[in-house]
Scaffold this motif. Structure first.
Motif, PDB file in Angstrom:
ATOM      1  N   MET A   1       0.845  -1.192   0.000  1.00  0.00           N
ATOM      2  CA  MET A   1       0.000   0.000   0.000  1.00  0.00           C
ATOM      3  C   MET A   1       0.882   1.243   0.000  1.00  0.00           C
ATOM      4  O   MET A   1       1.926   1.271   0.632  1.00  0.00           O
ATOM      5  CB  MET A   1      -0.881   0.038   1.237  1.00  0.00           C
ATOM      6  N   THR A   2       0.399   2.253  -0.662  1.00  0.00           N
ATOM      7  CA  THR A   2       1.049   3.558  -0.636  1.00  0.00           C
ATOM      8  C   THR A   2       0.061   4.534  -0.025  1.00  0.00           C
ATOM      9  O   THR A   2      -1.082   4.638  -0.466  1.00  0.00           O
ATOM     10  CB  THR A   2       1.431   4.026  -2.054  1.00  0.00           C
ATOM     11  N   LYS A  25      -7.574   7.671 -13.459  1.00  0.00           N
ATOM     12  CA  LYS A  25      -7.614   7.246 -14.869  1.00  0.00           C
ATOM     13  C   LYS A  25      -6.841   5.954 -15.074  1.00  0.00           C
ATOM     14  O   LYS A  25      -7.299   5.046 -15.776  1.00  0.00           O
ATOM     15  CB  LYS A  25      -7.020   8.328 -15.770  1.00  0.00           C
ATOM     16  N   GLU A  26      -5.680   5.847 -14.458  1.00  0.00           N
ATOM     17  CA  GLU A  26      -4.828   4.666 -14.623  1.00  0.00           C
ATOM     18  C   GLU A  26      -5.211   3.532 -13.672  1.00  0.00           C
ATOM     19  O   GLU A  26      -4.561   2.492 -13.671  1.00  0.00           O
ATOM     20  CB  GLU A  26      -3.359   5.048 -14.432  1.00  0.00           C
ATOM     21  N   LYS A  27      -6.252   3.779 -12.854  1.00  0.00           N
ATOM     22  CA  LYS A  27      -6.738   2.768 -11.905  1.00  0.00           C
ATOM     23  C   LYS A  27      -5.607   2.235 -11.021  1.00  0.00           C
ATOM     24  O   LYS A  27      -5.419   1.032 -10.864  1.00  0.00           O
ATOM     25  CB  LYS A  27      -7.457   1.643 -12.639  1.00  0.00           C
ATOM     26  N   VAL A  28      -4.847   3.191 -10.476  1.00  0.00           N
ATOM     27  CA  VAL A  28      -3.733   2.842  -9.593  1.00  0.00           C
ATOM     28  C   VAL A  28      -4.288   2.106  -8.381  1.00  0.00           C
ATOM     29  O   VAL A  28      -5.218   2.574  -7.726  1.00  0.00           O
ATOM     30  CB  VAL A  28      -2.953   4.109  -9.161  1.00  0.00           C
ATOM     31  N   LYS A  29      -3.736   0.953  -8.109  1.00  0.00           N
ATOM     32  CA  LYS A  29      -4.184   0.117  -6.985  1.00  0.00           C
ATOM     33  C   LYS A  29      -3.343   0.432  -5.749  1.00  0.00           C
ATOM     34  O   LYS A  29      -2.217   0.908  -5.856  1.00  0.00           O
ATOM     35  CB  LYS A  29      -4.037  -1.371  -7.323  1.00  0.00           C
ATOM     36  N   ASN A  30      -3.901   0.117  -4.598  1.00  0.00           N
ATOM     37  CA  ASN A  30      -3.181   0.230  -3.328  1.00  0.00           C
ATOM     38  C   ASN A  30      -2.729   1.644  -3.009  1.00  0.00           C
ATOM     39  O   ASN A  30      -1.668   1.851  -2.424  1.00  0.00           O
ATOM     40  CB  ASN A  30      -1.983  -0.721  -3.300  1.00  0.00           C
ATOM     41  N   LEU A  31      -3.490   2.627  -3.411  1.00  0.00           N
ATOM     42  CA  LEU A  31      -3.175   4.019  -3.125  1.00  0.00           C
ATOM     43  C   LEU A  31      -4.251   4.592  -2.215  1.00  0.00           C
ATOM     44  O   LEU A  31      -5.441   4.530  -2.541  1.00  0.00           O
ATOM     45  CB  LEU A  31      -3.110   4.830  -4.429  1.00  0.00           C
TER      46      LEU A  31
END
Length: 84
Positions: A1-2, A25-31
């Motif tokens: 996680m970030t 937009k980029e569907k960054v996970k674990n943010l």
């Protein structure tokens, strides 16, 4: 996680909104974004300097899932309790 912790003053900057839009937009996970949102900025209130409302709706419009949990950004124990 970030985990990213910011205050509403940082959200007055365009690059913050660009980063929020890009992550969605980029569907960054674990943010996870935590906002210390006490409605005080620099030397006055949010309404006097730069209103951010409707903040929740703005974040949701970019595709963020918003949790309404509250914490005291000046209290480490309160911040850590947020994650439990």
């Amino acid at each position: 996680m970030t985990y990213v912790m910011t205050g509403e003053v940082c959200l007055n900057e365009g690059q913050s909104w660009e980063a929020l839009m890009f992550a969605a937009k980029e569907k960054v996970k674990n943010l996870v974004l935590l906002i210390d949102y006490n409605k005080v900025q620099l030397d006055g209130t949010e309404d006097e300097i730069m209103p951010l409302e409707p903040l929740k709706e703005n974040l949701e419009s970019f595709g963020w899932l918003v949790n309404d949990a509250k914490y005291d950004g000046n209290n480490t124990e309160d911040i850590l309790a947020f994650f439990q």
